[in-house]
Design a protein around this motif. Structure first.
Motif, PDB file in Angstrom:
ATOM      1  N   GLY A   1       0.774  -1.238   0.000  1.00 11.51           N
ATOM      2  CA  GLY A   1       0.000   0.000   0.000  1.00 11.51           C
ATOM      3  C   GLY A   1       0.804   1.285   0.000  1.00 11.51           C
ATOM      4  O   GLY A   1       1.965   1.324  -0.414  1.00 11.51           O
ATOM      5  N   ASP A   2       0.167   2.320   0.476  1.00  9.39           N
ATOM      6  CA  ASP A   2       0.746   3.668   0.427  1.00  9.39           C
ATOM      7  C   ASP A   2       1.864   3.817   1.474  1.00  9.39           C
ATOM      8  O   ASP A   2       1.677   3.476   2.635  1.00  9.39           O
TER       9      ASP A   2
ATOM     10  N   CYS B   1      -1.268  -9.304  -2.766  1.00  6.55           N
ATOM     11  CA  CYS B   1      -1.811  -7.945  -2.732  1.00  6.55           C
ATOM     12  C   CYS B   1      -2.211  -7.670  -1.297  1.00  6.55           C
ATOM     13  O   CYS B   1      -2.938  -8.463  -0.684  1.00  6.55           O
ATOM     14  N   SER B   2      -1.754  -6.529  -0.765  1.00  9.04           N
ATOM     15  CA  SER B   2      -2.023  -6.248   0.645  1.00  9.04           C
ATOM     16  C   SER B   2      -3.475  -5.927   0.922  1.00  9.04           C
ATOM     17  O   SER B   2      -3.925  -6.050   2.056  1.00  9.04           O
ATOM     18  N   ASN B   3      -4.207  -5.468  -0.102  1.00  6.39           N
ATOM     19  CA  ASN B   3      -5.619  -5.161   0.155  1.00  6.39           C
ATOM     20  C   ASN B   3      -6.444  -5.330  -1.119  1.00  6.39           C
ATOM     21  O   ASN B   3      -5.920  -5.656  -2.184  1.00  6.39           O
TER      22      ASN B   3
ATOM     23  N   ILE C   1      -4.474 -14.855  -5.836  1.00  8.94           N
ATOM     24  CA  ILE C   1      -4.425 -13.412  -5.522  1.00  8.94           C
ATOM     25  C   ILE C   1      -4.987 -13.204  -4.123  1.00  8.94           C
ATOM     26  O   ILE C   1      -6.079 -13.685  -3.809  1.00  8.94           O
ATOM     27  N   THR C   2      -4.232 -12.507  -3.296  1.00 13.04           N
ATOM     28  CA  THR C   2      -4.705 -12.217  -1.933  1.00 13.04           C
ATOM     29  C   THR C   2      -5.341 -10.825  -1.886  1.00 13.04           C
ATOM     30  O   THR C   2      -5.171 -10.025  -2.812  1.00 13.04           O
TER      31      THR C   2
END
Ligand code: BGC
Length: 362
Positions: free
Chosen positions: A174-175, A246-248, A270-271
Motif C-alpha cells: 500500500g501507500d 496484494c495487501s488489500n 491473488i490475496t
C-alpha cells in the motif's frame, strides 16, 4: 458518477446492516449533530473512494450518536491539506475528542499540537498517527497478522515446503505514508522471504523491497498500471504467474483488471483485504482467492469505548502496549482480530452476520 453510485450502494448496504447515517456522510460537509449532550466528537476519515471508509464513517457516526455524542464526520478525498483543515475546524468548533484515520500518518503533527494545547484528546483510528504526542489511544486490527495470513495462504496453497517449484510471485502493497502498509508487507514478507531467498519463489520483476512494491494512495489504477508493466516485461509470452501478494482489495482489483486485459497464462492466486463488494464478487467468480475480513462494526465499537473512557476520565481497555511506537512512545492499542475469508466461508462471515445482503454480492 462513480461516487454517487457507491453512495447509493452504501446506503443500501448500511440499511441492510441496520446501520444509519448515509444521508449525512457527505464528502465535504459536516454530518451535523443529532446525538445528544455528551459532547462533540470529530471523526476524520481519509476518503469516500474506498468502500471501507464509508462503512467506518457510518458505523462511527451511528454508534457515537447512540452513545449520546454529537458527531462531526468528515471525509478528505485523500488530500492531506483538506484533512488538516477539517481537523482545525473540529478543534475550533468545540470537539472534545478527535477520531482520526489519517491519510498520511506523518502530516498531522502541527494540527494535533493545537489540539493538545486545548486539552482535546486524539484517537488514531485504524492507521497510526506518527510523531505526535497528542495521541492517547490507537484502535486498529492486528495489521501484522493480516500480512501473516496472506503470506501463509500463498505458502500453503503452493505447498512451498513440499512442492519442487520454482513458482513466480509478484508483490503489491500500500501507500508509503500509511504505517499499516509496512505491517501488512512485513507480516507477509516474513513468511515468504525464506522461500524467495531459497529460489523457490521467484519474483521475475525483481520488485521485492517495500519501496518498489508500494502503491501510492492504495490506488487501483496505480496497481493496475504497475501490473500492466510487469506483465508486458515478464509474462507476455504466457509465462505463468503463480501468485500475486496484494495487501488489500483495492490493489487486488487493479491486479485483476490488468490480468484480465493482458495475461494469457493460468490464473494466479491473488490475496486481498477488506472484503469489498467488488472483491467478494471476484472471489465468488474465482478471480480472487482470498480476502481478510475486518469487521468495521467491531472497530467502531472499540473506538466508542475509548471515547467514553476519555470523556469519563477513566481508562479504556487495550490489548497491546508494545507494538505501536509512533516515534514519541508506544501508543496503548486495541487490536481487533482480522479473519480469513474465501469462497467457502464468505456467506457465514458476511451475509449471516448482516454485513452484506446476498443481493449485494450478485
Ligand atoms: C487499511 C486497509 C485499507 C487500506 C486502503 C489501510 O490503512 O487498514 O483496510 O484497505 O488502508 O484504504
Amino acid at each position: 458518477m462513480k461516487k454517487k453510485l457507491l453512495s447509493v450502494f452504501l446506503c443500501a448496504a448500511m440499511a441492510a446492516s441496520l446501520l444509519v447515517g448515509c444521508g449525512n456522510a457527505a464528502s465535504t460537509g459536516s454530518s451535523g449533530s443529532a446525538g445528544g449532550g455528551n459532547g462533540k466528537v470529530g471523526v476524520a476519515m481519509p476518503t469516500k473512494d474506498l468502500q471501507r471508509w464509508n462503512q467506518d464513517g457510518a458505523n462511527m457516526e451511528q454508534q457515537l450518536k447512540a452513545a449520546g455524542y454529537d458527531v462531526d464526520l468528515q471525509y478528505a478525498s485523500n488530500d492531506i491539506a483538506t484533512q488538516v483543515s477539517q481537523i482545525e475546524n473540529m478543534i475550533s468548533s468545540g470537539a472534545k475528542v478527535l477520531v482520526i484515520a489519517s491519510i498520511d500518518g506523518d502530516s498531522l503533527g502541527t494540527v494535533l499540537a493545537q489540539a493538545k494545547e486545548q486539552g482535546i484528546k486524539v484517537i488514531a483510528y485504524d492507521r497510526l498517527i506518527m510523531n505526535s504526542d497528542a495521541v492517547t489511544y490507537y484502535a486498529t486490527f492486528d495489521n501484522y497478522m493480516v500480512g501473516t495470513k496472506q503470506g501463509e495462504y500463498i505458502r500453503d496453497q503452493l505447498d512451498l515446503d513440499n512442492a519442487a517449484g520454482p513458482f513466480n510471485l509478484e508483490i503489491f502493497t500500500g501507500d508509503p505514508g500509511d504505517n499499516n502498509a509496512r505491517f501488512f508487507y512485513g507480516g507477509a514478507i516474513d513468511v515468504l522471504k525464506p522461500y524467495i531467498d531459497a529460489g523457490k519463489l521467484v519474483v521475475q520483476s525483481g520488485q521485492v523491497d517495500f519501496d518498489n512494491v508500494a502503491t501510492a494512495n492504495w490506488s487501483t489504477e496505480n496497481a493496475q498500471s504497475r501490473m500492466d508493466a510487469i506483465i508486458s516485461a515478464n509474462y507476455a509470452d504466457g509465462t505463468k504467474i503463480d501468485a500475486v501478494l496484494c495487501s488489500n482489495d483495492s490493489t487486488a482489483l487493479g491486479v485483476t483488471n490488468s490480468l484480465e486485459a493482458n495475461y494469457t497464462g493460468e490464473w494466479p492466486i491473488i490475496t486481498g483485504q477488506d472484503c469489498d463488494v467488488a472483491n467478494v464478487k471476484n472471489m465468488i467468480a474465482g478471480k480472487q482467492s482470498m480476502s481478510i475480513f475486518k469487521d468495521t462494526r467491531t472497530l467502531a465499537a472499540k473506538t466508542v469505548e475509548m471515547v467514553d473512557a476519555i470523556m469519563k476520565g477513566t481508562e479504556a481497555p487495550v490489548n497491546d502496549t508494545k507494538t505501536y511506537d509512533n516515534g514519541t512512545g508506544v501508543i496503548p492499542s486495541f487490536l481487533c482480530e482480522p479473519v480469513f475469508a474465501d469462497v467457502n466461508n464468505y456467506k457465514e462471515l458476511l451475509i449471516d452476520s448482516g454485513y452484506y445482503t446476498e443481493d449485494q454480492l450478485k
